[in-house]
Design a protein around this motif. Structure first.
Motif, PDB file in Angstrom:
ATOM      1  N   GLU A 289       0.765  -1.257   0.012  1.00  0.00           N
ATOM      2  CA  GLU A 289       0.001  -0.033   0.111  1.00  0.00           C
ATOM      3  C   GLU A 289       0.818   1.317   0.043  1.00  0.00           C
ATOM      4  N   ARG A 290       1.988   1.264   1.022  1.00  0.00           N
ATOM      5  CA  ARG A 290       2.665   2.534   0.765  1.00  0.00           C
ATOM      6  C   ARG A 290       3.589   2.525  -0.328  1.00  0.00           C
ATOM      7  N   ILE A 291       3.924   1.593  -1.109  1.00  0.00           N
ATOM      8  CA  ILE A 291       4.734   1.673  -2.296  1.00  0.00           C
ATOM      9  C   ILE A 291       3.668   2.164  -3.333  1.00  0.00           C
ATOM     10  N   PHE A 292       2.663   1.599  -3.406  1.00  0.00           N
ATOM     11  CA  PHE A 292       1.694   1.792  -4.512  1.00  0.00           C
ATOM     12  C   PHE A 292       1.313   3.203  -4.557  1.00  0.00           C
ATOM     13  N   PHE A 293       0.753   3.569  -3.237  1.00  0.00           N
ATOM     14  CA  PHE A 293       0.064   4.968  -3.233  1.00  0.00           C
ATOM     15  C   PHE A 293       1.313   6.178  -3.460  1.00  0.00           C
ATOM     16  N   HIS A 294       2.595   5.830  -2.798  1.00  0.00           N
ATOM     17  CA  HIS A 294       3.796   6.784  -3.021  1.00  0.00           C
ATOM     18  C   HIS A 294       4.020   6.705  -4.635  1.00  0.00           C
ATOM     19  N   ASP A 295       4.151   5.723  -5.536  1.00  0.00           N
ATOM     20  CA  ASP A 295       4.475   5.986  -6.862  1.00  0.00           C
ATOM     21  C   ASP A 295       3.116   6.516  -7.685  1.00  0.00           C
ATOM     22  N   VAL A 296       1.813   5.902  -7.243  1.00  0.00           N
ATOM     23  CA  VAL A 296       0.710   6.379  -8.030  1.00  0.00           C
ATOM     24  C   VAL A 296       0.434   7.815  -7.845  1.00  0.00           C
TER      25      VAL A 296
ATOM     26  N   GLU B 278       4.636  13.812 -24.125  1.00  0.00           N
ATOM     27  CA  GLU B 278       5.141  13.645 -22.521  1.00  0.00           C
ATOM     28  C   GLU B 278       4.113  13.282 -22.022  1.00  0.00           C
ATOM     29  N   GLY B 279       2.816  13.642 -22.154  1.00  0.00           N
ATOM     30  CA  GLY B 279       1.555  13.268 -21.426  1.00  0.00           C
ATOM     31  C   GLY B 279       1.332  11.800 -21.904  1.00  0.00           C
ATOM     32  N   LEU B 280       1.530  11.106 -22.789  1.00  0.00           N
ATOM     33  CA  LEU B 280       1.384   9.671 -23.122  1.00  0.00           C
ATOM     34  C   LEU B 280       2.412   8.949 -22.396  1.00  0.00           C
ATOM     35  N   ARG B 281       3.590   9.393 -22.333  1.00  0.00           N
ATOM     36  CA  ARG B 281       4.781   8.659 -21.687  1.00  0.00           C
ATOM     37  C   ARG B 281       4.452   8.708 -20.076  1.00  0.00           C
ATOM     38  N   ILE B 282       3.861   9.700 -19.657  1.00  0.00           N
ATOM     39  CA  ILE B 282       3.324   9.561 -18.082  1.00  0.00           C
ATOM     40  C   ILE B 282       2.418   8.740 -17.914  1.00  0.00           C
ATOM     41  N   ALA B 283       1.198   8.846 -18.657  1.00  0.00           N
ATOM     42  CA  ALA B 283       0.107   7.901 -18.672  1.00  0.00           C
ATOM     43  C   ALA B 283       0.614   6.410 -18.717  1.00  0.00           C
ATOM     44  N   ARG B 284       1.481   6.102 -19.499  1.00  0.00           N
ATOM     45  CA  ARG B 284       1.984   4.867 -19.862  1.00  0.00           C
ATOM     46  C   ARG B 284       2.764   4.192 -18.331  1.00  0.00           C
ATOM     47  N   GLN B 285       3.609   5.173 -17.946  1.00  0.00           N
ATOM     48  CA  GLN B 285       4.214   5.029 -16.699  1.00  0.00           C
ATOM     49  C   GLN B 285       3.613   4.693 -15.539  1.00  0.00           C
ATOM     50  N   LEU B 286       2.205   5.325 -15.521  1.00  0.00           N
ATOM     51  CA  LEU B 286       1.421   5.030 -14.397  1.00  0.00           C
ATOM     52  C   LEU B 286       0.769   3.832 -14.643  1.00  0.00           C
ATOM     53  N   ILE B 287       0.212   3.366 -15.823  1.00  0.00           N
ATOM     54  CA  ILE B 287      -0.204   2.079 -16.025  1.00  0.00           C
ATOM     55  C   ILE B 287       0.659   0.870 -15.545  1.00  0.00           C
ATOM     56  N   THR B 288       1.824   1.360 -15.939  1.00  0.00           N
ATOM     57  CA  THR B 288       3.100   0.174 -15.745  1.00  0.00           C
ATOM     58  C   THR B 288       3.044   0.073 -13.997  1.00  0.00           C
ATOM     59  N   GLU B 289       3.235   1.159 -13.398  1.00  0.00           N
ATOM     60  CA  GLU B 289       3.111   1.063 -11.980  1.00  0.00           C
ATOM     61  C   GLU B 289       2.181   0.126 -11.471  1.00  0.00           C
ATOM     62  N   ILE B 290       0.821   0.387 -11.906  1.00  0.00           N
ATOM     63  CA  ILE B 290      -0.299  -0.216 -11.221  1.00  0.00           C
ATOM     64  C   ILE B 290      -0.233  -1.918 -11.746  1.00  0.00           C
ATOM     65  N   GLU B 291       0.039  -1.937 -12.943  1.00  0.00           N
ATOM     66  CA  GLU B 291       0.238  -3.581 -13.464  1.00  0.00           C
ATOM     67  C   GLU B 291       1.485  -4.281 -12.880  1.00  0.00           C
ATOM     68  N   THR B 292       2.481  -3.405 -12.189  1.00  0.00           N
ATOM     69  CA  THR B 292       3.623  -4.063 -11.505  1.00  0.00           C
ATOM     70  C   THR B 292       3.014  -4.548 -10.124  1.00  0.00           C
ATOM     71  N   HIS B 293       2.423  -3.563  -9.465  1.00  0.00           N
ATOM     72  CA  HIS B 293       1.925  -3.935  -8.273  1.00  0.00           C
ATOM     73  C   HIS B 293       0.794  -5.130  -8.183  1.00  0.00           C
ATOM     74  N   ARG B 294      -0.085  -5.063  -9.487  1.00  0.00           N
ATOM     75  CA  ARG B 294      -1.159  -6.160  -9.323  1.00  0.00           C
ATOM     76  C   ARG B 294      -0.421  -7.605  -9.788  1.00  0.00           C
ATOM     77  N   ASP B 295       0.713  -7.422 -10.449  1.00  0.00           N
ATOM     78  CA  ASP B 295       1.452  -8.869 -10.490  1.00  0.00           C
ATOM     79  C   ASP B 295       2.194  -9.168  -9.407  1.00  0.00           C
ATOM     80  N   LEU B 296       2.465  -8.221  -8.520  1.00  0.00           N
ATOM     81  CA  LEU B 296       3.294  -8.864  -7.526  1.00  0.00           C
ATOM     82  C   LEU B 296       2.380  -9.610  -6.572  1.00  0.00           C
TER      83      LEU B 296
END
Length: 388
Positions: free
Chosen positions: A180-187, A215-233
Motif C-alpha cells: 500500500e505504501r509503495i503503491f500510493f507513493h508511486d501512483v 510527454e503526456g502519453l509517456r507519463i500515462a503509460r508509466q502510471l499504467i506500468t506502476e499499477i500493473e507491477t503491483h497487481r502482478d506482485l
C-alpha cells in the motif's frame, strides 16, 4: 537519557558477544535431545501450552537446538512428526536458504538475523527479547519469504536451561502495508505529475502540442506500468501469476526498457548505457515479468547513483548462458550485502520500499527458472547479474 545509555551499552555488549558466539558449533547428542523431549512432553502443562496458541513455538536447549515444538511449526514446514527436526536449529528446520552449507547461527548472514540475535540476548541477559526476523526459505514450490515477529524467553526445567522461542507470522500484514505504501507513493507521484501537466495545457501553443502529447502519453503509460507491477506482485505472492513465454528480440527489448527509465524521474542528471556481448539473438521468456525484474534493478541502480554517473545494462550470450548485468558505482556495506534479498529489507529506512531485490529473486526463481546474484566492492561498484 539513562535508559538510552543502558540500551546502547547493552547493544555493544551483545555485539561483542555475538562475534564470538556465531561460530559456536557445539551440540547435544541425539540421545540427550530425545531424553529432554520426553521429560518436557511428560509435563502435565507444557504440551497444552505449546498447542493452545496460534503462534509457532519451539523450545530450544542451550545450544539453540529444538527439543520440542508445537503443531503450528509442523504445519508451516509441512511435516507430520517433530522427530525429523529434533536437534536441529530453527533455521535448519525451516530450510532457511543460508543454512545450506553452514549451520543456523554460524553464517555471515546470521549477524543480521533478528531471530538469532533475540535468542542470544535472551540466553545472555536472562530476559525476554522481541525482534523482527526476515527469512527466505526453500519450499517444494520454490523460494518463499516470511516476516516474523520473534519472542524469546529463558526458563529452567529440571536443572536444564531452555528458551521458549515464539514466532508470530506477520508476513501478510507487513506485505500489505508495504504494498500500500509503495503503491500510493508511486501512483500519487505520477498522478500529481499528470495534474500539473494538464494544468499547463492552456498555456501550450500549437507549436508545442506534439511534444506535450508525447510527454503526456509517456507519463500515462508509466502510471499504467506502476499499477500493473503491483497487481502482478500481489498475484505472484498468492500463486496466481499467469506466466506467458514468448520470443523476445533482445536489442528491441533492451531499447524499450532503457528508454522507459531514461525518461523516469530517478534518472534526472544521470545516464544509462547499454552494451551487447556475444550473439545478439532472440530469447524465450515472459517479456512483462523480465522487464519488471530488470526494471527494478535499473531503478535501484539509478537511485543509488549520484548526479553525472552512468548505470550500465549489459546483455551477454556465451558459453555460460544468457545473462543481463546491471552495474553502478555504488557499493554495499556488509550489513546491506547480507540482507539484500530479504523480504521487506530496504536501504531507504522506514519510508523505504523494501520489495525491490526480494521481488527480483522471487519472480525470477519461482516463475522464470532463472537466478540472480551480485558482486559489490568499493573499487568495482555493484553489479547484479540475472541468468536465464
Amino acid at each position: 537519557m539513562i535508559k538510552k545509555k543502558e540500551d546502547k551499552d547493552r547493544a555493544a555488549i551483545v555485539k561483542n558477544a555475538l562475534s564470538k558466539e556465531y561460530d559456536a558449533t557445539e551440540r547435544a547428542s541425539p540421545e540427550e535431545i530425545i531424553k529432554l523431549n520426553s521429560k518436557l512432553k511428560d509435563h502435565p502443562v507444557i504440551p497444552v501450552l505449546l498447542n493452545n496458541t496460534p503462534d509457532i513455538i519451539m523450545i530450544l536447549n542451550r545450544y539453540r537446538q529444538i527439543v520440542t515444538a508445537n503443531e503450528n511449526l509442523l504445519e508451516l514446514i509441512k511435516i507430520k512428526s517433530e522427530v525429523s527436526i529434533l536437534g536441529k536449529r530453527p533455521g535448519e528446520a525451516m530450510s532457511c536458504i543460508h543454512c545450506k552449507i553452514k549451520s543456523c547461527g554460524t553464517t555471515k548472514f546470521c549477524k543480521y538475523c533478528g531471530a538469532i540475535n533475540a535468542i542470544f540476548n535472551s540466553q545472555k541477559f536472562k530476559c525476554r527479547d522481541i525482534q523482527e526476523c526476515n527469512i527466505t526459505v526453500r519450499t517444494v514450490s520454490g523460494l518463499q519469504g516470511f516476516n516474523f515477529l520473534v519472542m524469546v524467553s529463558p526458563f529452567d526445567f529440571n536443572g536444564e536451561e531452555f528458551v521458549v522461542f515464539t514466532i508470530r507470522n506477520i508476513s501478510e500484514q507487513k506485505f500489505h502495508h508495504s504494498i500500500e505504501r509503495i503503491f500510493f507513493h508511486d501512483v500519487l507521484n505520477l498522478a500529481g505529475t499528470i495534474k500539473d501537466f494538464i494544468e499547463l495545457s492552456p498555456e501550450i501553443y500549437h507549436a508545442g502540442l506534439k511534444d506535450f502529447h508525447t510527454e503526456g502519453l509517456r507519463i500515462a503509460r508509466q502510471l499504467i506500468t506502476e499499477i500493473e507491477t503491483h497487481r502482478d506482485l500481489l498475484a505472484a505472492e498468492h500463486g496466481q501469476l499467469d506466466v506467458k513465454i514468448e520470443e523476445i528480440y533482445v536489442p528491441d527489448f533492451m531499447s524499450l526498457l532503457v528508454t522507459l527509465y531514461k525518461n523516469h524521474k530517478v534518472c534526472e542528471g544521470k545516464f544509462i548505457a547499454t552494451s551487447f556481448e556475444g550473439d545478439i539473438s532472440y530469447i524465450c521468456s515472459d517479456k512483462i515479468l523480465l522487464s519488471r525484474i530488470l526494471g527494478n534493478l535499473i531503478k535501484n541502480a539509478l537511485e543509488g547513483s549520484k548526479t553525472g554517473e552512468t548505470v550500465t545494462v549489459t546483455y551477454r550470450n556465451d558459453t555460460d548462458g544468457i545473462r543481463f548485468l546491471v552495474h553502478n558505482k555504488w557499493f554495499m556495506t556488509d550489513e546491506v550485502k547480507f540482507q539484500v534479498f530479504n523480504r521487506s529489507f530496504s536501504t531507504k529506512g522506514e519510508k523505504g520500499r523494501g520489495f525491490g531485490t526480494y521481488t527480483v529473486k522471487f519472480l525470477l526463481e519461482r516463475h522464470l527458472n532463472g537466478h540472480v546474484e551480485f558482486s559489490s566492492t568499493e573499487k568495482e561498484g555493484t553489479t547484479f547479474t540475472v541468468s536465464l
